[in-house]
Design a protein around this motif. Structure first.
Motif, PDB file in Angstrom:
ATOM      1  N   SER A   1      -7.443   8.358  -1.146  1.00  0.00           N
ATOM      2  CA  SER A   1      -6.873   7.991  -1.858  1.00  0.00           C
ATOM      3  C   SER A   1      -7.321   6.482  -1.801  1.00  0.00           C
ATOM      4  N   TRP A   2      -7.590   6.534  -2.998  1.00  0.00           N
ATOM      5  CA  TRP A   2      -8.652   4.676  -3.682  1.00  0.00           C
ATOM      6  C   TRP A   2      -6.925   4.326  -3.974  1.00  0.00           C
ATOM      7  N   LEU A   3      -5.641   4.324  -4.657  1.00  0.00           N
ATOM      8  CA  LEU A   3      -4.578   3.847  -4.931  1.00  0.00           C
ATOM      9  C   LEU A   3      -4.304   3.585  -3.263  1.00  0.00           C
ATOM     10  N   GLY A   4      -4.166   3.738  -2.386  1.00  0.00           N
ATOM     11  CA  GLY A   4      -3.807   3.255  -1.053  1.00  0.00           C
ATOM     12  C   GLY A   4      -4.697   1.781  -1.152  1.00  0.00           C
ATOM     13  N   HIS A   5      -6.334   1.896  -0.965  1.00  0.00           N
ATOM     14  CA  HIS A   5      -7.042   0.673  -0.575  1.00  0.00           C
ATOM     15  C   HIS A   5      -6.660   0.222  -2.110  1.00  0.00           C
ATOM     16  N   LEU A   6      -5.805   0.421  -2.991  1.00  0.00           N
ATOM     17  CA  LEU A   6      -5.701  -0.494  -4.331  1.00  0.00           C
ATOM     18  C   LEU A   6      -4.617  -1.478  -3.553  1.00  0.00           C
ATOM     19  N   GLY A   7      -3.485  -0.624  -3.514  1.00  0.00           N
ATOM     20  CA  GLY A   7      -2.093  -0.813  -3.490  1.00  0.00           C
ATOM     21  C   GLY A   7      -2.732  -1.859  -1.422  1.00  0.00           C
ATOM     22  N   GLY A   8      -3.461  -1.731  -1.091  1.00  0.00           N
ATOM     23  CA  GLY A   8      -3.076  -2.813  -0.017  1.00  0.00           C
ATOM     24  C   GLY A   8      -4.199  -4.037  -0.288  1.00  0.00           C
ATOM     25  N   LEU A   9      -5.131  -3.732  -0.567  1.00  0.00           N
ATOM     26  CA  LEU A   9      -5.715  -4.740  -1.079  1.00  0.00           C
ATOM     27  C   LEU A   9      -4.925  -5.771  -2.001  1.00  0.00           C
ATOM     28  N   ILE A  10      -3.955  -5.388  -3.290  1.00  0.00           N
ATOM     29  CA  ILE A  10      -2.801  -6.266  -3.859  1.00  0.00           C
ATOM     30  C   ILE A  10      -1.886  -6.533  -2.776  1.00  0.00           C
ATOM     31  N   GLY A  11      -1.884  -6.062  -1.853  1.00  0.00           N
ATOM     32  CA  GLY A  11      -0.739  -6.528  -0.392  1.00  0.00           C
ATOM     33  C   GLY A  11      -1.438  -7.879  -0.291  1.00  0.00           C
ATOM     34  N   GLY A  12      -2.630  -7.841   0.123  1.00  0.00           N
ATOM     35  CA  GLY A  12      -3.664  -8.694   1.061  1.00  0.00           C
ATOM     36  C   GLY A  12      -3.889 -10.218   0.305  1.00  0.00           C
ATOM     37  N   MET A  13      -3.860 -10.001  -0.984  1.00  0.00           N
ATOM     38  CA  MET A  13      -3.478 -10.862  -1.902  1.00  0.00           C
ATOM     39  C   MET A  13      -2.633 -11.086  -2.040  1.00  0.00           C
ATOM     40  N   ALA A  14      -1.250 -10.925  -2.282  1.00  0.00           N
ATOM     41  CA  ALA A  14       0.047 -11.962  -1.873  1.00  0.00           C
ATOM     42  C   ALA A  14       0.401 -12.455  -1.376  1.00  0.00           C
ATOM     43  N   ALA A  15      -0.476 -12.132  -0.006  1.00  0.00           N
ATOM     44  CA  ALA A  15       0.139 -12.106   1.221  1.00  0.00           C
ATOM     45  C   ALA A  15      -0.695 -13.353   1.409  1.00  0.00           C
ATOM     46  N   ALA A  16      -1.544 -13.551   1.177  1.00  0.00           N
ATOM     47  CA  ALA A  16      -2.282 -15.194   1.068  1.00  0.00           C
ATOM     48  C   ALA A  16      -1.856 -15.872   0.298  1.00  0.00           C
ATOM     49  N   PHE A  17      -1.573 -15.077  -0.798  1.00  0.00           N
ATOM     50  CA  PHE A  17      -0.443 -16.053  -1.654  1.00  0.00           C
ATOM     51  C   PHE A  17       0.837 -16.876  -1.089  1.00  0.00           C
TER      52      PHE A  17
ATOM     53  N   GLY B   1       0.677  -0.985  -0.184  1.00  0.00           N
ATOM     54  CA  GLY B   1       0.206   0.070   0.641  1.00  0.00           C
ATOM     55  C   GLY B   1       0.987   1.543  -0.442  1.00  0.00           C
ATOM     56  N   GLY B   2       2.134   1.284   1.251  1.00  0.00           N
ATOM     57  CA  GLY B   2       3.149   2.489   0.961  1.00  0.00           C
ATOM     58  C   GLY B   2       3.978   2.741  -0.344  1.00  0.00           C
ATOM     59  N   LEU B   3       3.772   1.855  -1.253  1.00  0.00           N
ATOM     60  CA  LEU B   3       4.522   2.163  -2.466  1.00  0.00           C
ATOM     61  C   LEU B   3       4.230   2.343  -3.262  1.00  0.00           C
ATOM     62  N   THR B   4       2.873   1.643  -3.392  1.00  0.00           N
ATOM     63  CA  THR B   4       1.897   2.342  -4.101  1.00  0.00           C
ATOM     64  C   THR B   4       1.719   3.647  -4.861  1.00  0.00           C
ATOM     65  N   VAL B   5       0.980   4.523  -3.244  1.00  0.00           N
ATOM     66  CA  VAL B   5       0.781   5.701  -3.040  1.00  0.00           C
ATOM     67  C   VAL B   5       2.061   6.532  -3.188  1.00  0.00           C
ATOM     68  N   TRP B   6       2.987   6.235  -2.493  1.00  0.00           N
ATOM     69  CA  TRP B   6       4.526   6.831  -3.024  1.00  0.00           C
ATOM     70  C   TRP B   6       4.537   7.243  -4.464  1.00  0.00           C
ATOM     71  N   LEU B   7       4.752   5.828  -5.378  1.00  0.00           N
ATOM     72  CA  LEU B   7       4.758   6.181  -6.608  1.00  0.00           C
ATOM     73  C   LEU B   7       4.120   6.293  -7.683  1.00  0.00           C
TER      74      LEU B   7
END
Length: 228
Positions: A169-185, A103-109
């Motif tokens: 910040s929809w980017l923070g939401h999207l980055g967090g969601l991607i991170g959660g799915m990556a962590a599950a995998f 989430g942090g990198l998505t927002v930062w970038l």
């Protein structure tokens, strides 16, 4: 069976106390932040494109811009955080780290230059993705039931990953969601035959390392402020 139930109850208790502690910290910080006219959010929130602000991806989830902001995040953070943690704290902590970084990198970038982003809803979306996908990937009936229930209850908030609400910040939401799915995998359970260290003797250093990796769940794994 009895030992599994005992372990589940113990992990659930740890998850409950952990999330109560997280809530206590977030609300204590909110009081200090409010007294400082939200200076903490402006100072320790994440600013895009500033190298020196990258560490703020780890403070951003504990900061908010208003009482309404923290109230909106607190309940889903507690529920989804507990459901992410009740199967074991080690995987929960690793998942939380992945979500924070993603989430942090998505927002930062990608966020607008010099925009300050703060809030815990990136973690909310991350835990949502983690719990739902974990229920799909792990061969565990309880996780599957929890994942289906969470998907049914919280699916409507997924609109938050789209740029439809000004100041959020929809980017923070999207980055967090991607991170959660990556962590599950990355932290998914492995079948017993994959977990067994076939190439190493039980007492060899290789077997010990494989067991540690397996315990961690990572063996063989491939301007204006914005609130999240």
């Amino acid at each position: 069976m009895a030992s599994r139930m005992t372990r589940l109850l113990s992990d659930s208790r740890d998850a409950l106390f952990t999330m109560l502690g997280v809530q206590a910290v977030i609300w204590a910080v909110q009081v200090l932040n409010w007294l400082d006219d939200y200076g903490l959010s402006r100072e320790l929130g994440l600013r895009s494109e500033r190298i020196g602000d990258l560490p703020e991806m780890f403070t951003m989830p504990f900061l908010h811009f208003s009482w309404e902001h923290i109230e909106a995040n607190s309940w889903p953070l507690f529920v989804l955080g507990f459901l992410s943690a009740y199967r074991g704290m080690r995987k929960f902590l690793l998942a939380s780290l992945v979500i924070m970084v993603s989430g942090g990198l998505t927002v930062w970038l990608l966020e607008s230059p010099n925009t300050v982003t703060a809030g815990a809803s990136g973690m909310v979306f991350g835990y949502l993705g983690y719990v739902v996908l974990r229920g799909v990937l792990d061969r565990n009936v309880l996780d599957a039931v929890v994942g289906v229930a969470v998907a049914a209850v919280y699916s409507t908030i997924l609109i938050g990953v789209l740029p439809v609400t000004p100041g959020v910040s929809w980017l923070g939401h999207l980055g967090g969601l991607i991170g959660g799915m990556a962590a599950a995998f990355l932290l998914r359970d492995r079948p017993a035959e994959q977990r067994a260290p076939k190439a190493a003797a039980p007492d060899s250093p290789g077997a010990a390392l494989l067991k540690q990796l397996d315990d961690l769940g990572i063996q063989d794994a491939p301007g204006p402020g914005r609130q999240v």
